[in-house]
Design a protein around this motif. Structure first.
Motif, mmCIF file in Angstrom:
data_model
loop_
_atom_site.group_PDB
_atom_site.id
_atom_site.type_symbol
_atom_site.label_atom_id
_atom_site.label_comp_id
_atom_site.label_asym_id
_atom_site.label_seq_id
_atom_site.Cartn_x
_atom_site.Cartn_y
_atom_site.Cartn_z
ATOM 1 N N ILE A 172 8.310 -22.971 6.719
ATOM 2 C CA ILE A 172 7.545 -22.898 5.804
ATOM 3 C C ILE A 172 7.738 -22.212 4.403
ATOM 4 C CG2 ILE A 172 5.083 -22.492 5.511
ATOM 5 C CD1 ILE A 172 4.583 -23.180 8.262
ATOM 6 N N MET A 238 5.437 -31.662 1.036
ATOM 7 C CA MET A 238 4.458 -31.074 1.997
ATOM 8 C C MET A 238 4.267 -31.994 3.115
ATOM 9 S SD MET A 238 3.450 -28.449 0.747
ATOM 10 C CE MET A 238 2.021 -28.036 1.570
ATOM 11 N N MET A 241 6.260 -30.882 6.261
ATOM 12 C CA MET A 241 5.663 -30.007 7.061
ATOM 13 C C MET A 241 5.066 -30.447 8.427
ATOM 14 S SD MET A 241 2.847 -27.131 6.056
ATOM 15 C CE MET A 241 3.678 -26.614 4.453
#
Length: 290
Positions: A172, A238, A241
């Protein structure tokens, strides 16, 4: 960001504290379910266990799940109410502030920037409050509470869970290094998009008089392409993720059961059932930590 919370009214703070109470209740109920799962596992594996005991434990587990669902609905209701009311108040305050600007102060800001601040930025704040009450506050409470419950249940499993958390944090963090600058740049590109659109609309008669439609279209396409490319980059980054988190969670579950198989095989006959029950509960808590 923290400074604007002073505009929250007492009623909204009260709803926030009520939401916090139900968040804690939801976490407690989520973490209570694995305990009943462990009890059911023990009863199923123990000869002579009464079916009624299994039904009672299963019923309590279902009640915990239902209570968690009700708590989540209540938190979602209050979060949406607080966010919508607060964003309405912020828009009104911002509008009145701009109305009170002198001509010198107005010249310091571009019109397109003020439009973005009055619309898009406040919408982002509204989303932050909604997500914050439902996820950002719940996540650390769940993680810390789950860690306290799994502590001491197995050094090998704890070490595996810690390694998974470290890998997740590194992934992350590595992702944020590339994404955050693009998010900051998106504000400027949004302002530019609003500026080009506004200039085209307000000067429509002049554009047509000088036959400058092609020139305006090229300006709009350039601004639109830059904003679209940045949004695609952040969205794709994103989007990585969730698959990464799913892969880590699946790998952690596999590791826990793989290690548990060796531990159960090496344990004494009297300890095998307890070890198996601990493995099932530890796996559930580890997922909560991740």
């Amino acid at each position: 960001m923290i400074r604007i919370f002073k505009y929250l009214k007492p009623r909204e703070w009260l709803m926030a504290f009520i939401s916090l109470f139900f968040v804690v209740a939801q976490v407690w109920l989520d973490l209570k379910s694995p305990d009943y799962m462990s009890k059911i596992t023990m009863l199923v594996q123990t000869p002579g266990s009464a079916m009624s005991d299994i039904w009672i434990a299963g019923g309590k587990m279902l009640l915990c799940t239902l209570g968690s669902l009700i708590s989540a609905i209540i938190v979602g209701f209050f979060a949406a109410r607080i966010a919508a009311t607060f964003s309405k108040q912020l828009r009104s305050l911002l509008f009145n502030k701009v109305e009170a600007f002198s001509m010198e102060e107005i010249n310091r800001f571009s019109t397109d920037s003020l439009i973005t601040r009055s619309t898009n930025d406040i919408t982002q704040v509204q989303m932050l409050i909604t997500m914050g009450l439902q996820l950002i506050i719940k996540a650390p409470i769940t993680a810390v509470w789950a860690i306290t419950k799994i502590a001491g249940k197995g050094f090998e499993w704890t070490l595996t869970t810690g390694a998974a958390v470290v890998i997740l944090i590194v992934m992350i963090g590595f992702l944020m290094i590339f994404v955050i600058p693009k998010f900051k740049k998106m504000q400027t590109l949004t302002d530019n998009m609003n500026r080009v659109t506004r200039e085209n609309l307000t000067g429509l008669r002049v554009v047509r008089a000088y036959n400058a439609e092609d020139y305006q279209e090229k300006r709009f396409e350039q601004a639109n392409d830059e904003l679209t490319a940045t949004q695609l980059f952040t969205s794709r980054a994103m989007a990585i993720m969730m698959p990464v988190m799913s892969m880590i969670m699946s790998g952690l579950s596999l590791s826990i059961y793989w290690i548990g198989a060796y531990l159960i095989n090496a344990a004494e006959m009297t300890d095998k059932l307890t070890m198996f029950s601990n493995m099932v509960v530890f796996s559930s808590y580890a997922m909560q930590v991740i």
